[in-house]
Design an enzyme around this catalytic site. Structure first.
Site, PDB file in Angstrom:
ATOM      1  N   HIS A 219      -9.153 -18.679   0.840  1.00  0.00           N
ATOM      2  CA  HIS A 219     -10.068 -17.533   0.830  1.00  0.00           C
ATOM      3  C   HIS A 219     -11.500 -18.052   0.705  1.00  0.00           C
ATOM      4  O   HIS A 219     -12.364 -17.642   1.450  1.00  0.00           O
ATOM      5  CB  HIS A 219      -9.725 -16.565  -0.310  1.00  0.00           C
ATOM      6  CG  HIS A 219     -10.572 -15.315  -0.319  1.00  0.00           C
ATOM      7  ND1 HIS A 219     -10.219 -14.155  -0.940  1.00  0.00           N
ATOM      8  CD2 HIS A 219     -11.773 -15.058   0.233  1.00  0.00           C
ATOM      9  CE1 HIS A 219     -11.159 -13.234  -0.764  1.00  0.00           C
ATOM     10  NE2 HIS A 219     -12.118 -13.763  -0.060  1.00  0.00           N
TER      11      HIS A 219
ATOM     12  N   GLU B 287     -18.167 -15.950   3.998  1.00  0.00           N
ATOM     13  CA  GLU B 287     -17.956 -16.909   2.907  1.00  0.00           C
ATOM     14  C   GLU B 287     -19.139 -17.876   2.788  1.00  0.00           C
ATOM     15  O   GLU B 287     -19.582 -18.198   1.687  1.00  0.00           O
ATOM     16  CB  GLU B 287     -16.633 -17.667   3.097  1.00  0.00           C
ATOM     17  CG  GLU B 287     -15.393 -16.784   2.944  1.00  0.00           C
ATOM     18  CD  GLU B 287     -15.256 -16.129   1.566  1.00  0.00           C
ATOM     19  OE1 GLU B 287     -15.417 -16.820   0.551  1.00  0.00           O
ATOM     20  OE2 GLU B 287     -14.981 -14.910   1.507  1.00  0.00           O
TER      21      GLU B 287
ATOM     22  N   HIS C  43     -21.205 -17.144  -0.560  1.00  0.00           N
ATOM     23  CA  HIS C  43     -20.877 -18.156  -1.579  1.00  0.00           C
ATOM     24  C   HIS C  43     -21.434 -19.541  -1.239  1.00  0.00           C
ATOM     25  O   HIS C  43     -21.987 -20.212  -2.107  1.00  0.00           O
ATOM     26  CB  HIS C  43     -19.356 -18.271  -1.739  1.00  0.00           C
ATOM     27  CG  HIS C  43     -18.679 -16.984  -2.105  1.00  0.00           C
ATOM     28  ND1 HIS C  43     -18.790 -16.420  -3.351  1.00  0.00           N
ATOM     29  CD2 HIS C  43     -17.899 -16.145  -1.385  1.00  0.00           C
ATOM     30  CE1 HIS C  43     -18.082 -15.290  -3.390  1.00  0.00           C
ATOM     31  NE2 HIS C  43     -17.544 -15.092  -2.201  1.00  0.00           N
TER      32      HIS C  43
HETATM   33  P1  AMP Z   1     -15.366 -12.467  -1.157  1.00  0.00           P
HETATM   34  O1  AMP Z   1     -15.646 -13.925  -1.115  1.00  0.00           O
HETATM   35  O2  AMP Z   1     -16.554 -11.624  -0.887  1.00  0.00           O
HETATM   36  O3  AMP Z   1     -14.210 -12.171  -0.290  1.00  0.00           O
HETATM   37  O4  AMP Z   1     -14.954 -12.120  -2.678  1.00  0.00           O
HETATM   38  C1  AMP Z   1     -13.678 -11.862  -3.114  1.00  0.00           C
HETATM   39  C2  AMP Z   1     -13.621 -11.081  -4.409  1.00  0.00           C
HETATM   40  O5  AMP Z   1     -13.778 -11.937  -5.557  1.00  0.00           O
HETATM   41  C3  AMP Z   1     -14.651 -10.053  -4.501  1.00  0.00           C
HETATM   42  O6  AMP Z   1     -14.055  -8.910  -5.044  1.00  0.00           O
HETATM   43  C4  AMP Z   1     -15.720 -10.646  -5.428  1.00  0.00           C
HETATM   44  O7  AMP Z   1     -16.347  -9.680  -6.183  1.00  0.00           O
HETATM   45  C5  AMP Z   1     -14.941 -11.593  -6.308  1.00  0.00           C
HETATM   46  N1  AMP Z   1     -15.655 -12.826  -6.596  1.00  0.00           N
HETATM   47  C6  AMP Z   1     -16.491 -13.450  -5.754  1.00  0.00           C
HETATM   48  N2  AMP Z   1     -16.958 -14.591  -6.304  1.00  0.00           N
HETATM   49  C7  AMP Z   1     -16.408 -14.700  -7.522  1.00  0.00           C
HETATM   50  C8  AMP Z   1     -16.508 -15.671  -8.571  1.00  0.00           C
HETATM   51  N3  AMP Z   1     -17.242 -16.759  -8.452  1.00  0.00           N
HETATM   52  N4  AMP Z   1     -15.811 -15.472  -9.690  1.00  0.00           N
HETATM   53  C9  AMP Z   1     -15.024 -14.393  -9.795  1.00  0.00           C
HETATM   54  N5  AMP Z   1     -14.884 -13.441  -8.843  1.00  0.00           N
HETATM   55  C10 AMP Z   1     -15.576 -13.593  -7.722  1.00  0.00           C
HETATM   56  P1  AMP Z   2     -10.520  -9.122  -1.992  1.00  0.00           P
HETATM   57  O1  AMP Z   2     -10.608 -10.277  -2.949  1.00  0.00           O
HETATM   58  O2  AMP Z   2      -9.136  -8.985  -1.452  1.00  0.00           O
HETATM   59  O3  AMP Z   2     -11.091  -7.861  -2.569  1.00  0.00           O
HETATM   60  O4  AMP Z   2     -11.397  -9.512  -0.758  1.00  0.00           O
HETATM   61  C1  AMP Z   2     -12.782  -9.414  -0.761  1.00  0.00           C
HETATM   62  C2  AMP Z   2     -13.269  -9.354   0.661  1.00  0.00           C
HETATM   63  O5  AMP Z   2     -12.811 -10.475   1.413  1.00  0.00           O
HETATM   64  C3  AMP Z   2     -12.768  -8.144   1.363  1.00  0.00           C
HETATM   65  O6  AMP Z   2     -13.787  -7.685   2.196  1.00  0.00           O
HETATM   66  C4  AMP Z   2     -11.590  -8.691   2.130  1.00  0.00           C
HETATM   67  O7  AMP Z   2     -11.309  -7.891   3.233  1.00  0.00           O
HETATM   68  C5  AMP Z   2     -12.092 -10.042   2.523  1.00  0.00           C
HETATM   69  N1  AMP Z   2     -11.002 -10.976   2.791  1.00  0.00           N
HETATM   70  C6  AMP Z   2     -10.154 -11.523   1.919  1.00  0.00           C
HETATM   71  N2  AMP Z   2      -9.256 -12.311   2.528  1.00  0.00           N
HETATM   72  C7  AMP Z   2      -9.557 -12.258   3.843  1.00  0.00           C
HETATM   73  C8  AMP Z   2      -8.994 -12.845   5.016  1.00  0.00           C
HETATM   74  N3  AMP Z   2      -7.938 -13.663   4.980  1.00  0.00           N
HETATM   75  N4  AMP Z   2      -9.576 -12.540   6.185  1.00  0.00           N
HETATM   76  C9  AMP Z   2     -10.637 -11.722   6.264  1.00  0.00           C
HETATM   77  N5  AMP Z   2     -11.223 -11.143   5.214  1.00  0.00           N
HETATM   78  C10 AMP Z   2     -10.683 -11.409   4.011  1.00  0.00           C
END
Ligand code: AMP
Ligand code: AMP
Length: 253
Positions: free
Chosen positions: A90, A144, A148
């Protein structure tokens, strides 16, 4: 000629991984020079940068595609086809020791896929998108990097390559299967899942759960911690239990 060019790109990216650690200092040093601060302030800025970075580590997060896809929202396989029956990446998320995290740190560093063309095959296999409509993954990788990656010490090449290299070093599915924990739709204790990862990978993970379409709690994501240089897998400085029941389903994919 083509192989020389590819070789040059890989060399450039390899150098950038090694250079990444000193980049933040270079950045601050450049700022100081540009702003023509007095020398004493330059040291103060450097210390501030070092302190700032010493509070950061990464969460390296893999997800179980079966638990992404069997939700109410569902999933779409990437245009390159159904991903392997394995955990997939992820992301690599810079996080502060206090558990909060920086996001979108550099609006000027937009995702540029041409910089990582030599990694695309690995990305497609290890970091597959599952969002709908079906797509080639660029949207997920862009998200990503920009959310991040720009907060890491890495440039784009080093960010994606370092993350892929961590995937090569850990095998969550193997660790679980060695402990008899399989994606067979059965229920397993979260504690047993953690112990299996500890035995196979060497550190205690964080486990995140989600709910399938029938609201059953299931194993969704596994987090381990990595130090700021992206190489050393470490025990997590902060531990949070992420919305799991005591026992969770491990659905097939
Ligand atoms: P994303 O990379 O946007 O798909 O983030 C995935 C989920 O994890 C989202 O719900 C973010 O709010 C959460 N999240 C993102 N970065 C962190 C982090 N460093 N520590 C804990 N949770 C995170
Ligand atoms: P979540 O941690 O599942 O709340 O994911 C946070 C965000 O990342 C959401 O917008 C998800 O749809 C996206 N996301 C997580 N995993 C994937 C994936 N394999 N491909 C595309 N988007 C992803």
């Amino acid at each position: 000629m083509k192989s020389i060019l590819i070789g040059l790109v890989i060399l450039q990216c390899t150098i950038s991984i090694y250079a990444a650690h000193s980049q933040s200092f270079l950045y601050y040093a450049e700022q100081v020079v540009e702003e023509e601060e007095p020398f004493v302030t330059a040291f103060a800025e450097d210390d501030a940068a070092a302190d700032h970075n010493s509070d950061l580590f990464y969460y390296y997060v893999e997800q179980w595609p079966g638990s992404y896809c069997d939700t109410k929202k569902g999933c779409c396989y990437p245009s390159t086809g159904k991903p392997a029956t394995n955990f997939s990446i992820h992301g690599l998320w810079p996080t502060w020791l206090n558990g909060s995290w920086p996001e979108n740190c550099n609006p000027n560093s937009l995702y540029d896929e041409s910089k990582i063309s030599y990694l695309i095959e690995r990305m497609q296999s290890e970091w597959p998108t599952l969002s709908c409509p079906s797509n080639n993954g660029s949207k997920f990788w862009k998200h990503e990097w920009e959310k991040h990656g720009t907060c890491s010490i890495f440039d784009q090449c080093a960010y994606f390559e370092s993350t892929l290299n961590i995937k090569d070093r850990v095998n969550f599915l193997q660790a679980l299967e060695n402990a008899g924990i399989k994606p067979d739709g059965n229920f397993y204790e979260v504690e047993a899942i953690k112990e299996a990862i500890k035995a196979g990978v060497g550190v205690t993970p964080l486990i995140e759960c989600n709910s399938d379409a029938s609201k059953v709690s299931q194993l969704y994501q596994i987090y381990i911690c990595v130090d700021l240089n992206g190489k050393d897998i470490i025990e997590c400085p902060t531990t949070v239990q992420r919305n799991c029941n005591t026992t969770v389903e491990f659905p097939p994919f």
